[in-house]
Write a protein that holds these residues in place. Structure first.
Motif, PDB file in Angstrom:
ATOM      1  N   TYR A 104      42.719  48.380  46.112  1.00 25.53           N
ATOM      2  CA  TYR A 104      43.861  48.567  47.245  1.00 25.53           C
ATOM      3  C   TYR A 104      45.285  48.361  46.727  1.00 25.53           C
ATOM      4  O   TYR A 104      46.273  48.141  47.536  1.00 25.53           O
ATOM      5  N   GLY A 105      45.586  48.607  45.596  1.00 29.79           N
ATOM      6  CA  GLY A 105      47.051  48.413  44.805  1.00 29.79           C
ATOM      7  C   GLY A 105      47.525  47.169  45.078  1.00 29.79           C
ATOM      8  O   GLY A 105      48.816  47.238  44.740  1.00 29.79           O
ATOM      9  N   ASN A 106      46.902  46.185  45.481  1.00 28.78           N
ATOM     10  CA  ASN A 106      47.627  44.900  45.692  1.00 28.78           C
ATOM     11  C   ASN A 106      46.763  43.789  45.230  1.00 28.78           C
ATOM     12  O   ASN A 106      47.680  42.580  44.703  1.00 28.78           O
ATOM     13  N   GLY A 109      39.105  34.355  50.887  1.00 20.97           N
ATOM     14  CA  GLY A 109      39.084  35.667  50.892  1.00 20.97           C
ATOM     15  C   GLY A 109      39.150  36.321  49.188  1.00 20.97           C
ATOM     16  O   GLY A 109      39.811  35.532  48.538  1.00 20.97           O
ATOM     17  N   PRO A 110      38.448  37.202  48.760  1.00 19.46           N
ATOM     18  CA  PRO A 110      38.486  37.646  47.343  1.00 19.46           C
ATOM     19  C   PRO A 110      39.669  37.917  46.708  1.00 19.46           C
ATOM     20  O   PRO A 110      39.899  37.519  45.483  1.00 19.46           O
ATOM     21  N   GLY A 111      40.475  38.580  47.322  1.00 14.94           N
ATOM     22  CA  GLY A 111      41.733  38.659  46.881  1.00 14.94           C
ATOM     23  C   GLY A 111      42.785  37.432  46.675  1.00 14.94           C
ATOM     24  O   GLY A 111      43.473  37.241  45.568  1.00 14.94           O
ATOM     25  N   LYS A 112      42.488  36.636  47.794  1.00 19.84           N
ATOM     26  CA  LYS A 112      43.228  35.463  47.785  1.00 19.84           C
ATOM     27  C   LYS A 112      42.772  34.406  46.716  1.00 19.84           C
ATOM     28  O   LYS A 112      43.902  33.871  46.106  1.00 19.84           O
ATOM     29  N   LEU A 113      41.621  34.265  46.478  1.00 20.11           N
ATOM     30  CA  LEU A 113      41.408  33.013  45.669  1.00 20.11           C
ATOM     31  C   LEU A 113      41.503  33.629  44.074  1.00 20.11           C
ATOM     32  O   LEU A 113      41.973  32.939  43.252  1.00 20.11           O
ATOM     33  N   ALA A 114      41.436  34.942  43.966  1.00 20.43           N
ATOM     34  CA  ALA A 114      42.136  35.210  42.577  1.00 20.43           C
ATOM     35  C   ALA A 114      43.456  35.019  42.148  1.00 20.43           C
ATOM     36  O   ALA A 114      43.702  34.569  41.347  1.00 20.43           O
ATOM     37  N   ILE A 168      44.006  34.592  38.367  1.00 19.15           N
ATOM     38  CA  ILE A 168      43.152  35.568  37.976  1.00 19.15           C
ATOM     39  C   ILE A 168      43.918  36.975  37.841  1.00 19.15           C
ATOM     40  O   ILE A 168      44.152  37.518  38.666  1.00 19.15           O
ATOM     41  N   VAL A 169      43.839  37.531  36.703  1.00 16.63           N
ATOM     42  CA  VAL A 169      44.574  38.863  36.722  1.00 16.63           C
ATOM     43  C   VAL A 169      43.789  39.786  35.742  1.00 16.63           C
ATOM     44  O   VAL A 169      42.546  39.429  35.412  1.00 16.63           O
ATOM     45  N   LYS A 170      44.019  41.211  35.465  1.00 20.77           N
ATOM     46  CA  LYS A 170      43.302  41.983  34.908  1.00 20.77           C
ATOM     47  C   LYS A 170      42.877  41.640  33.547  1.00 20.77           C
ATOM     48  O   LYS A 170      41.856  41.909  33.043  1.00 20.77           O
TER      49      LYS A 170
END
Length: 211
Positions: free
Chosen positions: A77-79, A127-132, A137-139
């Motif tokens: 989602y671009g974010n 939330g999955p985006g929040k915990l990363a 955690i990055v690409k």
DNA sequence: AGAATGATCCTCT
DNA sequence: GAGGATCATTCTC
């Protein structure tokens, strides 16, 4: 004790449930951040249209086809980055999405990474985006080996019962009961009962981007 | 090459 | 509770 590579090389549904209660850790020069896994979703090799691998291998999902115990991280989602654990035997694509953590260590560092005031611990990793984001955690972590530092899982014991519902936020395969969570845990991404199967209508219409 | 989509999160009402 | 942000990946022509 760190979970070994063989832990992950098993059927995805089984790994998903066994991941509940384990501690996800990321160690960096800035410090250590860790959280207990309280919610996951399984994405299966076969008969699962919701799985990224369901339409074959692409540059993005290729690590799902590789060795179990690697991280599958992708941009959404671009974010946001979403963090998955690769499962199954090599050549068989499967993964478990980590959807929520209960902060165990380094909540100050997590709040700093989240760019938000540390108002209690809720909202940090639910939330999955929040915990990363909270764990940093990055690409670049895509394909990382999770059986050694700096990103790894610490073995722990689970006391709670496991609940099951359908998965969140997907359109295809949304009927399958593949979301697992620790019953009664306050750090889940959505409240229990808020995820009943919605009757149709999932697509949003958007105006044309340009003329 | 161009367009649609998506395993989400935040803000405002 | 609804809508916008935001962009890499994937699909289609």
């Amino acid at each position: 004790m760190i979970l070994s590579q063989t832990f992950y090389s098993r059927p995805t549904r089984q790994v998903a449930q066994d991941l509940l209660g384990q501690i996800l850790v990321h160690e960096t020069p800035h410090g250590k951040a860790a959280g207990r896994i309280v919610e996951v979703e399984a994405y299966l090799p076969k008969n699962d249209p919701g799985c990224h691998a369901s339409r074959g291998m692409t540059p993005r999902n290729r690590v799902m086809f590789g060795q179990a115990g690697r991280a599958y991280v992708y941009f959404c989602y671009g974010n946001h980055y979403l963090f998955n654990v690769v499962t199954e035997k090599e050549g068989v694509p499967g993964a478990v999405l980590i959807r929520a953590l209960e902060p165990v260590e380094g909540s100050g560092l997590m709040a700093q990474r989240r760019g938000r005031p540390d108002t209690g611990d809720r909202g940090l990793t639910n939330g999955p985006g929040k915990l990363a984001q909270a764990l940093g955690i990055v690409k670049e972590h895509n394909g990382a080996r999770l059986w050694k530092k700096p990103v790894y899982l610490q073995k722990a014991r689970r006391e709670e019962n496991i609940g099951v519902t359908t998965r969140i936020g997907i359109t295809e395969g949304s009927e399958l009961p593949l979301r697992f969570y620790l019953e009664g845990n306050p750090y889940l991404s959505v409240k229990p009962g808020a995820d009943r199967p919605s009757p149709g209508k999932r697509k949003k219409l958007r105006p044309p981007r340009s003329l």
